[in-house]
Design a protein around this motif. Sequence first.
Motif, short mmCIF file in Angstrom:
data_model
loop_
_atom_site.label_atom_id
_atom_site.label_comp_id
_atom_site.label_asym_id
_atom_site.label_seq_id
_atom_site.Cartn_x
_atom_site.Cartn_y
_atom_site.Cartn_z
N ARG A 11 0.85 -1.18 0.00
CA ARG A 11 0.00 0.00 0.00
C ARG A 11 0.88 1.23 0.00
NH1 ARG A 11 -5.09 0.78 -1.40
NH2 ARG A 11 -6.04 2.38 -0.17
N ASP A 12 0.59 2.18 -0.88
CA ASP A 12 1.32 3.44 -0.91
C ASP A 12 0.65 4.38 0.09
OD1 ASP A 12 2.61 5.79 -1.41
OD2 ASP A 12 2.08 5.89 -3.53
N THR A 13 1.18 4.40 1.32
CA THR A 13 0.57 5.22 2.35
C THR A 13 0.74 6.70 2.08
OG1 THR A 13 2.55 4.99 3.70
CG2 THR A 13 0.74 3.47 4.16
N ALA A 14 1.76 7.09 1.35
CA ALA A 14 1.94 8.51 1.02
C ALA A 14 0.78 9.00 0.16
CB ALA A 14 3.27 8.72 0.30
N ALA A 15 0.32 8.16 -0.77
CA ALA A 15 -0.81 8.54 -1.61
C ALA A 15 -2.06 8.72 -0.77
CB ALA A 15 -1.05 7.49 -2.70
N THR A 16 -2.27 7.85 0.22
CA THR A 16 -3.42 7.96 1.11
C THR A 16 -3.37 9.27 1.89
OG1 THR A 16 -3.50 5.57 1.31
CG2 THR A 16 -4.67 6.84 2.98
N GLU A 17 -2.19 9.62 2.39
CA GLU A 17 -2.06 10.84 3.18
C GLU A 17 -2.30 12.08 2.35
OE1 GLU A 17 1.78 10.53 4.96
OE2 GLU A 17 1.22 8.81 6.18
N THR A 18 -1.89 12.08 1.09
CA THR A 18 -2.07 13.27 0.27
C THR A 18 -3.52 13.44 -0.15
OG1 THR A 18 -1.53 12.07 -1.75
CG2 THR A 18 0.28 13.20 -0.63
N GLN A 19 -4.29 12.37 -0.20
CA GLN A 19 -5.70 12.48 -0.57
C GLN A 19 -6.55 12.90 0.62
OE1 GLN A 19 -6.70 8.63 -2.05
NE2 GLN A 19 -5.47 8.86 -3.89
N GLY A 20 -6.00 12.93 1.79
CA GLY A 20 -6.74 13.29 2.98
C GLY A 20 -6.68 12.17 4.00
N LYS A 21 -6.95 12.53 5.20
CA LYS A 21 -6.86 11.58 6.30
C LYS A 21 -7.99 10.55 6.21
CE LYS A 21 -5.87 11.90 11.13
NZ LYS A 21 -5.77 12.80 12.24
N VAL A 22 -7.64 9.29 6.47
CA VAL A 22 -8.63 8.21 6.50
C VAL A 22 -9.21 8.19 7.91
CG1 VAL A 22 -9.01 5.75 6.24
CG2 VAL A 22 -7.36 6.91 4.77
N ASN A 23 -10.52 8.19 8.02
CA ASN A 23 -11.19 8.23 9.31
C ASN A 23 -11.79 6.87 9.64
OD1 ASN A 23 -10.90 11.06 9.91
ND2 ASN A 23 -12.35 11.42 8.25
N GLY A 64 -9.12 6.36 18.46
CA GLY A 64 -9.01 7.64 17.76
C GLY A 64 -8.70 7.50 16.29
N GLU A 65 -7.44 7.27 15.95
CA GLU A 65 -7.04 7.15 14.55
C GLU A 65 -6.77 5.71 14.14
OE1 GLU A 65 -3.83 9.81 13.71
OE2 GLU A 65 -4.95 11.55 14.38
N LYS A 66 -7.03 4.78 15.05
CA LYS A 66 -6.84 3.36 14.79
C LYS A 66 -7.70 2.58 15.77
CE LYS A 66 -2.93 3.05 17.95
NZ LYS A 66 -1.51 2.78 18.10
N TRP A 67 -7.77 1.28 15.57
CA TRP A 67 -8.37 0.39 16.55
C TRP A 67 -7.25 -0.42 17.18
CZ3 TRP A 67 -10.52 0.64 11.54
CH2 TRP A 67 -11.77 1.24 11.46
N ILE A 90 -6.43 2.36 6.06
CA ILE A 90 -5.69 2.88 4.90
C ILE A 90 -6.62 3.24 3.76
CG2 ILE A 90 -3.51 1.76 5.49
CD1 ILE A 90 -4.18 -0.45 3.50
N GLY A 91 -7.93 3.09 3.95
CA GLY A 91 -8.91 3.47 2.94
C GLY A 91 -9.43 2.29 2.15
N ASN A 92 -10.50 2.53 1.40
CA ASN A 92 -11.13 1.51 0.55
C ASN A 92 -11.49 0.25 1.32
OD1 ASN A 92 -10.88 3.13 -1.78
ND2 ASN A 92 -8.75 2.48 -2.00
N LYS A 109 3.25 -10.02 6.86
CA LYS A 109 2.48 -8.81 6.54
C LYS A 109 1.04 -9.15 6.83
CE LYS A 109 1.25 -5.02 4.21
NZ LYS A 109 1.40 -3.70 4.74
N LEU A 110 0.39 -8.34 7.67
CA LEU A 110 -0.99 -8.57 8.07
C LEU A 110 -1.88 -7.47 7.49
CD1 LEU A 110 1.01 -9.56 10.49
CD2 LEU A 110 -1.12 -9.88 11.70
N THR A 111 -2.97 -7.88 6.86
CA THR A 111 -3.92 -6.94 6.29
C THR A 111 -5.34 -7.42 6.59
OG1 THR A 111 -4.09 -8.08 4.15
CG2 THR A 111 -2.37 -6.40 4.38
N ALA A 112 -6.30 -6.55 6.37
CA ALA A 112 -7.70 -6.95 6.50
C ALA A 112 -8.54 -6.07 5.59
CB ALA A 112 -8.18 -6.83 7.94
N VAL A 113 -9.69 -6.59 5.20
CA VAL A 113 -10.64 -5.85 4.39
C VAL A 113 -12.04 -6.20 4.88
CG1 VAL A 113 -10.75 -7.62 2.57
CG2 VAL A 113 -11.33 -5.24 2.02
N GLU A 114 -12.91 -5.21 4.88
CA GLU A 114 -14.29 -5.44 5.28
C GLU A 114 -15.19 -5.43 4.05
OE1 GLU A 114 -15.70 -0.88 6.28
OE2 GLU A 114 -15.39 -2.23 7.96
N HIS A 115 -16.21 -6.26 4.11
CA HIS A 115 -17.24 -6.27 3.06
C HIS A 115 -18.48 -6.95 3.63
CE1 HIS A 115 -15.76 -10.41 2.26
NE2 HIS A 115 -14.58 -9.86 2.39
N GLY A 116 -19.65 -6.37 3.31
CA GLY A 116 -20.88 -6.88 3.92
C GLY A 116 -20.76 -6.80 5.43
#
Length: 170
Positions: A11-23, A64-67, A90-92, A109-116
Amino acid sequence: MTQQETNVPVRDTAATETQGKVNLQDYKVIPKHVGNWEGTVRFLDADLQLTKSYDIKQTFQDAGEKWIITNTYLYPDGTSFSHSFDVIPIGNSEVNVEPQDGSAFSDSKLTAVEHGDIVDFKVFNTATGLLREIETIVLQGENKRVRTTQFFTDNGDLKSLLVVVEHRVD
């Protein structure tokens, strides 16, 4: 069944930061897990035979900014073990998962995605790119959920399964 090589998500975290903060509010499923959960962990071998079982308590908190997830395993002999993870948006509908004590997952490397109403966690071997484990968490209403995990060998063969049925206790 042999697992195919999987590319480790980068994940390009710099791209995420430039598009705005992920809430955290941008996520729909993960916030539903905030709270305290209890259940029983059951491990099955590749032949689906029960190999071990113990209780688990999980605290899933909004920081706050994470779980932050803290798993406490309560073993039949009276001992326990805890470890915690930072879940960083990180968005999306995706998050990075970082162990607070990195030793257990230092080569992963640990990741997760939510759906439904589902969250899928994946653990990849960073050296080989192979999937080591995938955990699926399914909410069954506000106060019950089921977690299942498939563990794989370094060759990609099924190693074991884990099943946890949990209920909210707060």
